[in-house]
Design an enzyme around this catalytic site. Structure first.
Site, short mmCIF file in Angstrom:
data_model
loop_
_atom_site.label_atom_id
_atom_site.label_comp_id
_atom_site.label_asym_id
_atom_site.label_seq_id
_atom_site.Cartn_x
_atom_site.Cartn_y
_atom_site.Cartn_z
N LEU A 487 23.96 -41.20 13.44
CA LEU A 487 23.17 -42.42 13.58
C LEU A 487 23.71 -43.36 14.64
O LEU A 487 22.98 -44.18 15.17
CB LEU A 487 23.12 -43.16 12.23
CG LEU A 487 22.51 -42.38 11.07
CD1 LEU A 487 22.66 -43.16 9.78
CD2 LEU A 487 21.05 -42.07 11.33
N GLY A 488 25.00 -43.27 14.91
CA GLY A 488 25.61 -44.17 15.89
C GLY A 488 27.12 -44.05 15.85
O GLY A 488 27.69 -43.32 15.04
N GLY A 491 33.97 -48.42 17.71
CA GLY A 491 35.41 -48.35 17.73
C GLY A 491 35.98 -47.75 16.47
O GLY A 491 37.05 -47.16 16.47
N PHE A 492 35.28 -47.87 15.35
CA PHE A 492 35.73 -47.34 14.07
C PHE A 492 35.60 -45.82 14.05
O PHE A 492 36.47 -45.11 13.55
CB PHE A 492 34.88 -47.96 12.96
CG PHE A 492 35.22 -47.49 11.57
CD1 PHE A 492 34.79 -46.25 11.12
CD2 PHE A 492 35.94 -48.28 10.71
CE1 PHE A 492 35.08 -45.81 9.84
CE2 PHE A 492 36.24 -47.86 9.43
CZ PHE A 492 35.81 -46.62 8.99
N GLY A 493 34.51 -45.31 14.55
CA GLY A 493 34.21 -43.89 14.48
C GLY A 493 32.71 -43.69 14.54
O GLY A 493 32.01 -44.42 15.25
N VAL A 495 28.82 -42.76 12.47
CA VAL A 495 28.03 -42.92 11.25
C VAL A 495 26.99 -41.81 11.20
O VAL A 495 26.32 -41.52 12.20
CB VAL A 495 27.34 -44.30 11.20
CG1 VAL A 495 26.57 -44.45 9.90
CG2 VAL A 495 28.36 -45.40 11.34
N LYS A 509 30.15 -43.39 6.99
CA LYS A 509 30.90 -43.98 8.09
C LYS A 509 32.26 -43.28 8.13
O LYS A 509 33.06 -43.39 7.19
CB LYS A 509 31.05 -45.48 7.83
CG LYS A 509 31.53 -46.31 9.00
CD LYS A 509 31.47 -47.78 8.55
CE LYS A 509 31.86 -48.73 9.65
NZ LYS A 509 31.79 -50.14 9.19
N ASP A 606 32.10 -61.45 12.47
CA ASP A 606 31.43 -60.61 13.46
C ASP A 606 29.94 -60.52 13.18
O ASP A 606 29.34 -59.45 13.16
CB ASP A 606 32.04 -59.20 13.47
CG ASP A 606 31.70 -58.44 14.76
OD1 ASP A 606 31.35 -59.09 15.75
OD2 ASP A 606 31.79 -57.20 14.75
#
Length: 799
Positions: A487-488, A491-493, A495, A509, A606
Site C-alpha cells: 500500500l505504501g 522511513g519506518f518500512g 505497509v 505495517k 506529525d
C-alpha cells in the site's frame, strides 16, 4: 364451451398475476394503485407497505412495518399515513392523483390522507425503499419530491434525518394515543430554543423530558451508551434555530429503531435474531428523575436515594410542609445571599458537583477552562458554571433546574455559594486536589517506569495489553508481503494489505530491517495507540515481534489518506463542503481526545493530510503515532534535541528550537484546515513565487480577497459564512507564537460560532516570509501528489 373454459382460465391466471405483482412490487404508478389488503414489499424484503388493523380495533390504516419481524405476534409499524383519519372498512386504496400526489381514499373517494405537494408530474412513481422510506419520484430525475422520512409518526429509523423547524412544528415524531390507537398522542419530540442544541419530549404544552446539550458526541443529559450514540448520530444546529439529527448505523445489518411510546418514553428497540423478537436496549425514562424538573429549582434528583430529591448545599426547602410530604415541585431557596461585589477571601466560592446533568438554560461563551470560573465570578447574575470538551464554557444565569446525579461519567458543575456556606469546604478541596495530584504523578511514574522496564523483560510482558500475532500468519494474510499487496512505504518500512481467513481486511505495517530509525517509533506506537480508543483515531489490532521482525496490524481503511483525495483533481469532487467540514470536526475531536480526554495526554507532533485516514464513509481517523509524546498532567511544553516531523506542518518553535506542546498540534491543524478549504498543498504551492499557502492566505486576508482561496469545487453562497469562519480559525491556529493560538477545546467552539466576525483577529502566521522546504517524502517538480499508503509513514527531517 371449450372457448369459454379457455377464456375463464385466462382471466383467472391474469387476475392471479395482477394480484401477485401487487403484493411483491415495491412501487406504484399513475396507472397502478394499491387496494386493501394488497401490499408493497421493498426490494430486499426489509419492509412492507399496506393497510393494517391495530389489535382490538375495526379501523384500517395505511402504514409501513418491518417484514417478518413481528413484536409479540403483532406488526412492528414504523409509519402511518392516515393516523388521524382511519377507514372503517376494507375499501381503502393508495393511488396517484391527477396532480401527482399520493392519496389514501375510501370507496366514496373521500381523501383520508395526501402527500400534499405542489409539484406536478405527469407520471410520478411511489417506491418503498429497503430503509423503510416511502419516496415519491417525478417522471424526470431520481430526486424524490416527497418522502415519508420527512414526515415521521412515532419512529426514527436509520438513514433518516429529523429536521426540527419552527415553521413546520408538526413534522416531528409524535406518540400514538394508546398502544392500539395510532392517532396523535400527547407526546412529541422537539428541539428546545436554547443556545446549545438540545432535544426534548413535550407532553402537550409542558416540558416532560430534556436531553441536555449536545457536545459533538452525545446529549449530556442522557444515560444512553456513549459508544452507540457516537457511532449513530450527528447533529447540525442552524443559525436560524433549526436543528437536524442524522441517524446512521455503521453496520447496515443491525436492525433497530427509536420509537416514542404512547406513555412518553423514547425507546431504542433492537431486533434479536436469536430470540426472534424485538428487545428494548435503552429508554429515556429510567427513573422519576428523568421527568423534567421533578424536584424543582436548586435541587438534586438522585434515583438511588430515598427520598430522591434533596436541596443543594447552601439551600433549604421553599415550602417545608410540602417538601416533607414528598411534594418537591417548589424546590429550594438560598440560605445566604450571594456577596457578589465582596472581594478577597470572603468573596463567593464554588461548590464542585460531579457527574451531573447540566441544568436547563446553559449559555455557552468563548472562554478557556482556566478563565471560565472568573467569567462566572465576574457576573453577578451567574449562578453556576461548567466546562466540557466539545462545548466549552457554560454559564447558568437563571434558576438551576432539572439537575440529576448520574452514576456514570458526565459533567462537573460548579455552583456559586456565599463564602459562609462553604466554610470547611476549602480544606476538603485542597485534600482532594492533593490526592488527584499524587495519583496523577504516580500514574505518570508507572507509565515511564513501565516503558523503561519493557526493554529488558520478555516480549510477552512488553505487549501484555495487545494481541500478538505470529509472523507466519501475517505472511499468509499478505501473500508473503507481495508487491501486489503493498500500500505504501516510508522511513519506518512498508505497509501491506492483508486478509484474515474470515475475510476481514487488515493493514500490516512492517519495520524495515535496514531502518535505523524505526525501532523507537515502533515501540512508541505500540505503547501509545494500544491505550487509545476513539472513533477518530485509527484502531490498532495487535503486533508481531519475532526475531528481527517487528510489525503492527491496523484496521484497513478503504479510502486511503486525506491527501489521496483532497489533492487529486478528480477525486476531490467527492469531498463537498459538508463532508470537508465533517472531516475538520472529526480531526478536532480526535485531537481533543489526545490532548485532554484520553487516559494519557498525547502530543501527536506529525499531523498532516497523509496521516488522516478515511473510512468507507470518508470519516477521518488520525494515524501514525511514531512521533507522538506523552505529556504530564500539568506539563505545558517539552524540548527535544531531535526534530522529527514534516516541514510545512511543524510550528516555528518546534522547527527552530525543538519546543513542542499542544499548540504545536494546533499549528499543524491550522495548516491542514487551510489545505482542506483551498484544496492546495502548503509544501507544493507554486502559484505565487516565494509564497507558501500560509503566506498566500495572509495576503488574500489583508487584501480582503479571501474568497479567492476557496476551492471552487466546494464553494456555494449558502456555505460562505461557515467557510470564512474556518479560514479565520485556520489563521488563528497558525499564528507565530503559541500563546496566540487557541487550544483544541476553544477551537471546537470557534468552528461552531454563529458569527465569525466576533472571533479574535488573527496575526501574521509563522513561516510566511520565505518558502518552507519540503521533505523528501513530498512530491517534487511542482506536481501535486498524494500518499498511496493506507497507514502512512512519518517523514523525518533534521533542522
Amino acid at each position: 364451451m371449450h372457448q369459454k373454459l379457455v377464456f375463464y382460465t385466462f382471466l383467472l391466471i391474469s387476475c392471479f398475476e395482477i394480484r401477485f405483482a401487487s403484493t411483491t412490487s415495491d412501487a406504484i404508478t399513475s396507472t397502478q394503485f394499491l387496494k386493501d389488503p394488497e401490499e408493497l414489499v421493498s426490494r430486499n424484503g426489509n419492509f412492507k407497505l399496506g393497510f393494517f388493523r391495530p389489535t382490538n380495533s375495526t379501523s384500517r390504516y395505511l402504514g409501513i412495518w418491518y417484514n417478518n419481524k413481528p413484536f409479540n405476534g403483532q406488526l412492528e409499524v414504523v409509519w402511518v399515513a392516515n393516523r388521524d383519519s382511519p377507514i372503517k372498512d376494507l375499501t381503502g386504496m393508495l393511488k396517484m392523483s391527477d396532480d401527482g400526489n399520493l392519496q389514501v381514499l375510501d370507496a366514496q373517494n373521500k381523501i383520508h390522507w395526501s402527500s400534499n405537494i405542489s409539484y406536478k408530474a405527469n407520471s410520478s412513481v411511489a417506491q418503498l425503499l429497503d430503509t423503510g422510506n416511502l419516496v415519491l419520484l417525478p417522471d424526470v430525475g431520481n430526486t424524490s419530491i416527497w418522502q415519508s422520512f420527512d414526515h415521521p409518526t412515532d419512529s426514527f429509523l436509520p438513514q433518516s434525518t429529523l429536521v426540527f423547524n419552527q415553521s413546520m412544528p408538526d413534522d416531528v415524531p409524535q406518540s400514538w394515543r394508546s398502544i392500539n390507537d395510532p392517532s396523535r398522542g400527547q407526546f412529541r419530540i422537539v428541539s428546545l430554543p436554547r443556545s446549545l442544541p438540545e432535544c426534548a419530549i413535550m407532553e402537550g404544552d409542558n416540558l416532560y423530558y430534556r436531553s441536555g446539550p449536545w457536545n459533538g458526541y452525545v446529549f449530556l443529559g442522557s444515560s444512553f451508551p456513549r459508544s452507540d450514540v457516537a457511532n449513530a448520530f450527528s447533529v447540525v444546529h442552524g443559525q436560524d434555530g433549526t436543528m437536524e439529527i442524522l441517524y446512521e448505523l455503521v453496520d447496515p445489518s443491525i436492525v433497530q429503531r427509536f420509537v416514542l411510546t404512547y406513555d412518553g418514553s423514547l425507546t431504542q428497540k433492537h431486533w434479536s435474531d436469536s430470540s426472534k423478537n424485538w428487545e428494548t436496549v435503552w429508554q429515556s425514562f429510567g427513573s422519576e428523575c428523568d421527568i423534567y424538573g421533578k424536584c424543582g429549582e436548586f435541587t438534586m434528583c438522585n434515583p438511588v436515594k430515598a427520598p430522591i430529591c434533596e436541596c443543594l448545599k447552601g439551600f433549604v426547602p421553599k415550602k417545608v410542609d410540602e417538601w416533607s410530604r414528598g411534594n418537591w415541585t417548589n424546590g429550594c431557596v438560598r440560605k445566604t445571599p450571594l456577596q457578589c461585589e465582596v472581594k478577597g477571601d470572603k468573596s463567593d466560592k464554588f461548590l464542585l458537583l460531579r457527574k451531573i446533568k447540566v441544568p436547563d438554560y446553559a449559555q455557552r461563551i468563548l472562554a478557556s477552562p482556566d478563565n471560565c470560573e472568573s467569567k462566572c465570578l465576574g457576573d453577578c447574575s451567574c449562578l453556576a458554571y461548567s466546562y466540557y470538551p466539545g462545548i466549552g464554557c457554560m454559564l447558568l444565569n437563571v434558576s438551576l433546574i432539572d439537575m440529576q446525579q448520574f452514576s456514570t461519567d458526565s459533567v462537573d458543575l460548579f455552583v456559586r455559594l456565599a463564602y459562609s456556606d462553604l466554610q470547611g469546604e476549602g480544606s476538603k478541596r485542597k485534600v482532594i486536589i492533593a490526592v488527584i495530584a499524587i495519583t496523577s504523578a504516580a500514574h505518570i511514574y508507572l507509565i515511564t517506569f513501565a516503558g523503561k522496564r519493557s526493554r529488558t523483560i520478555s516480549r510477552e510482558t512488553q505487549f501484555h495489553d495487545l494481541p500478538l500475532f505470529e509472523f507466519a500468519k501475517l505472511a499468509t494474510a499478505t501473500n508473503d508481503f507481495s508487491v501486489v499487496n503493498k500500500l505504501g512505504e516510508g522511513g519506518f518500512g512498508s505497509v501491506y494489505k492483508g486478509v484474515w481467513d474470515d475475510g476481514q481486511q487488515i493493514a500490516v505495517k512492517r519495520l524495515s530491517r535496514a531502518s535505523g530509525q524505526g525501532l523507537q517509533e515502533f515501540m512508541n506506537e505500540v505503547e501509545l495507540i494500544s491505550k487509545l480508543q476513539h472513533k477518530n483515531l485509527v484502531r490498532l489490532f495487535g503486533c508481531c515481534v519475532e526475531g528481527e521482525e517487528k510489525l503492527l496490524v491496523y484496521e484497513l481503511l478503504p479510502n486511503k489518506s486525506l491527501d489521496a483525495i483532497l489533492f487529486d483533481p478528480e477525486l476531490r469532487k467527492l469531498l463537498d463542503w459538508h463532508k470537508r467540514f465533517e472531516i475538520i470536526q472529526g480531526i478536532c475531536r480526535g485531537l481533543l481526545y489526545l490532548h485532554r480526554d484520553s487516559r494519557l495526554r498525547i502530543i501527536h507532533r506529525d499531523l498532516k493530510p497523509s496521516n488522516i485516514l478515511l473510512d468507507e464513509e470518508l470519516n477521518p481517523k488520525i494515524s501514525d503515532f511514531g512521533m507522538a509524546r506523552i505529556f504530564g498532567i500539568k506539563q505545558d511544553q517539552a524540548n527535544t534535541q531531535r526534530i522529527a516531523g514534516t516541514y510545512g506542518y511543524m510550528s516555528p518553535e518546534y522547527a527552530m528550537e525543538g519546543r513542542f506542546s499542544e499548540k504545536s498540534d494546533v499549528f499543524s491543524f491550522g495548516v491542514l484546515l487551510l489545505e482542506i478549504v483551498s484544496g492546495r498543498r502548503n509544501n507544493n504551492f507554486h502559484d505565487h513565487e516565494s509564497l507558501n499557502l500560509l503566506a498566500y492566505t495572509w495576503k488574500l486576508w489583508n487584501d480582503k480577497n479571501i474568497l479567492s482561496l476557496i476551492d471552487p469545487t466546494v464553494f456555494k453562497p449558502c456555505y460562505e459564512r461557515q467557510i470564512l469562519n474556518c479560514i479565520q480559525v485556520g489563521l488563528l491556529c497558525v499564528q507565530e507564537f503559541p500563546t496566540d493560538r487557541p487550544n483544541v477545546s476553544t477551537l471546537i467552539f470557534m468552528l461552531d460560532v454563529d458569527d465569525f466576525e466576533n472571533l479574535p483577529r488573527p496575526k501574521e502566521p509563522g513561516f510566511t516570509r520565505s518558502k518552507v522546504c519540503s521533505t523528501s517524502s513530498e512530491p517534487q517538480n511542482g506536481q501535486e501528489g498524494y500518499s498511496e499508503n493506507y497507514v502512512s509513514m512519518t517523514a523525518i527531517s533534521g533542522r
